[in-house]
Design a protein around this motif. Structure first.
Motif, PDB file in Angstrom:
ATOM      1  N   UNK A 155       5.498  -9.486   0.385  1.00 50.34           N
ATOM      2  CA  UNK A 155       6.353 -10.411   1.279  1.00 50.34           C
ATOM      3  C   UNK A 155       6.606  -9.631   2.453  1.00 50.34           C
ATOM      4  N   UNK A 156       6.899  -8.484   2.456  1.00 50.66           N
ATOM      5  CA  UNK A 156       7.072  -7.877   3.582  1.00 50.66           C
ATOM      6  C   UNK A 156       5.816  -7.611   4.483  1.00 50.66           C
ATOM      7  N   UNK A 157       4.474  -7.728   3.752  1.00 51.25           N
ATOM      8  CA  UNK A 157       3.389  -7.689   4.578  1.00 51.25           C
ATOM      9  C   UNK A 157       2.942  -9.007   5.260  1.00 51.25           C
ATOM     10  N   UNK A 166       6.245  -1.911   9.844  1.00 49.57           N
ATOM     11  CA  UNK A 166       5.245  -1.470  10.817  1.00 49.57           C
ATOM     12  C   UNK A 166       3.998  -1.769   9.842  1.00 49.57           C
ATOM     13  N   UNK A 167       2.722  -2.311  10.682  1.00 48.81           N
ATOM     14  CA  UNK A 167       1.523  -2.315   9.954  1.00 48.81           C
ATOM     15  C   UNK A 167       1.111  -1.052   9.410  1.00 48.81           C
ATOM     16  N   UNK A 168       0.863  -0.894   8.258  1.00 48.48           N
ATOM     17  CA  UNK A 168       0.577   0.329   7.762  1.00 48.48           C
ATOM     18  C   UNK A 168      -0.867   0.646   7.864  1.00 48.48           C
ATOM     19  N   UNK A 217      -7.150  -3.810  -0.061  1.00 47.81           N
ATOM     20  CA  UNK A 217      -8.284  -4.271   0.269  1.00 47.81           C
ATOM     21  C   UNK A 217      -7.771  -5.714   0.931  1.00 47.81           C
ATOM     22  N   UNK A 218      -7.039  -6.306   0.475  1.00 52.59           N
ATOM     23  CA  UNK A 218      -6.645  -7.626   1.235  1.00 52.59           C
ATOM     24  C   UNK A 218      -6.143  -7.625   2.675  1.00 52.59           C
ATOM     25  N   UNK A 219      -5.187  -6.681   2.674  1.00 54.98           N
ATOM     26  CA  UNK A 219      -4.503  -6.188   3.994  1.00 54.98           C
ATOM     27  C   UNK A 219      -5.352  -5.372   4.814  1.00 54.98           C
TER      28      UNK A 219
END
Length: 415
Positions: free
Chosen positions: A185-187, A195-197, A227-229
């Protein structure tokens, strides 16, 4: 104890306070005090001695190498010892598992490997933020501390530890919340403030954090989420690699291939400093000398590491033995957990623990065990877990002897 340790050595010393003896000789599963007293070792150098103390097969190769004046210190120069190690690593570990990793020698310790991994994922992605997990432990240097959970160890940094965000580890909410609900949810929420990890860093079984074992399906879910993100995945296998959970890599059971793997402790075989950072070949974007260190080429450790891989990882005997011995330890811990309220059996392979609701009990059990000549560490955020990590090469008789001492020690504290 000889008070030179108290008068001259720093107050930072810790293990010698837990086990107040002066040790002189070590062989197999035993440490011996200066007076000759044998202590059965269920600590194994915090996982650096998976093949026991002064393993005779490894010792012979080491002595031969030293006696022929083989290179000791080589930075990252090419040496015959390094070549033999790399060839053996490829033959015994990487190729049989279909793993396409380049090998970096980042320095002699686990935290060197973690620091190099954190620097590399930031270079690859151009992002700063790292996702870590509750109760994680990744080392004592500043980057590694930033992704470590323990507040006492973090406090030692003396400065704010930034660019890392903790997420709940497997079963952190006792199964009340679906895996990764919060993280995903945070992503996906542009208003979350996350912040984008660049990467996540994870232990498949948290040793220092309290023998918290993740399920294979949780690890696969984390891998799929990464993998998805477009997030890289670092597995810290410093303590749980080299067969501690059974397979050589602790993530094998989950069927994943992390982007980066950190190894140290038992990779040297004999207890000598050595660390590796395994990097998927497409991610090996270092410039020459961009990360280095004076002691990254410990050639005597290459010699013993090579022999350990040949001796113990040419077949699956050690893996099967570790799993069987681990199940035996698990049986005894379940028996104790059933007998005493507030006790809980934890772990897998030969990384096992008995946790207690009252955090003072584990330390008392550790002391009672030492009084009975067994070396037994505690772990967890409040040192509430007794941690059982004998050498993987321990005999069945030695294992039973240690388990009986644990039974007696728990009984002496809780009866």
């Amino acid at each position: 104890m000889n008070n030179i340790f108290e008068s001259l050595e720093s107050e930072v010393r810790s293990y010698c306070r837990t086990w107040p003896a002066v040790f002189d000789v070590a062989k197999g599963s035993y440490l011996y005090g200066e007076d000759g007293t044998p202590y059965l070792d269920f600590f194994a150098g915090a996982g650096a001695l998976n093949y026991g103390h002064n393993n005779p097969v490894l010792k012979r190769k080491l002595i031969e190498y030293i006696e022929r004046d083989g290179v000791t210190h080589g930075l990252d120069q090419a040496t015959s010892a390094k070549r033999q190690f790399l060839e053996t690593l490829d033959e015994k570990l990487l190729k049989p598992r279909g793993l396409d990793y380049k090998v970096q020698f980042p320095g002699p310790t686990g935290t060197n490997s973690v620091e190099s991994a954190l620097k590399l994922v930031r270079k690859i992605t151009g992002r700063e933020s790292i996702i870590s997990f509750t109760n994680a432990f990744h080392g004592m240097t500043l980057g590694s501390l930033s992704v470590t959970g323990n507040s006492m160890k973090r406090g030692g940094a003396g400065i704010p530890l930034v660019h890392a965000t903790p997420m709940p580890y497997d079963d952190y909410f006792d199964g009340q919340i679906p895996d990764f609900l919060y993280f995903e949810r945070m992503l996906e929420d542009s208003g979350s403030g996350l912040n984008e990890p660049a990467a996540v860093i994870v232990e498949t079984l948290q040793g220092e954090g309290g023998i918290n074992s993740s399920r294979p399906e949780w690890l696969r879910g984390l891998y799929d989420l990464c993998q998805k993100h477009g997030i890289l995945m670092i597995v810290d296998d410093v303590q749980m690699g080299c067969g501690r959970t059974g397979p050589f890599f602790s993530f094998e059971e989950a069927g994943i291939q992390p982007d980066i793997v950190c190894l140290s402790k038992s990779i040297g075989g004999y207890g000598m400093p050595l660390a590796l950072t395994l990097i998927k070949s497409e991610h090996d974007v270092w410039d020459p000398g961009e990360h280095n260190g004076t002691f990254r080429g410990n050639n005597p450790a290459f010699v013993t590491a090579t022999e350990a891989l040949k001796e113990y990882w040419s077949d699956d005997r050690l893996e099967k033995s570790t799993i069987a011995k681990g199940e035996r330890v698990g049986e005894v811990l379940e028996e104790l957990a059933a007998k005493y309220d507030g006790a809980m059996a934890k772990g897998r392979g030969l990384a096992r623990g008995l946790g207690f609701e009252d955090p003072e009990i584990a330390g008392k059990v550790s002391k009672a065990a030492f009084d009975r000549k067994l070396i037994l560490e505690t772990s967890g955020p409040d040192s509430e877990v007794i941690k059982i990590m004998p050498p993987l090469t321990i005999s069945d008789d030695e294992l039973e002897q240690g388990l009986q001492i644990i039974r007696e020690s728990v009984h002496s504290v809780l009866a």
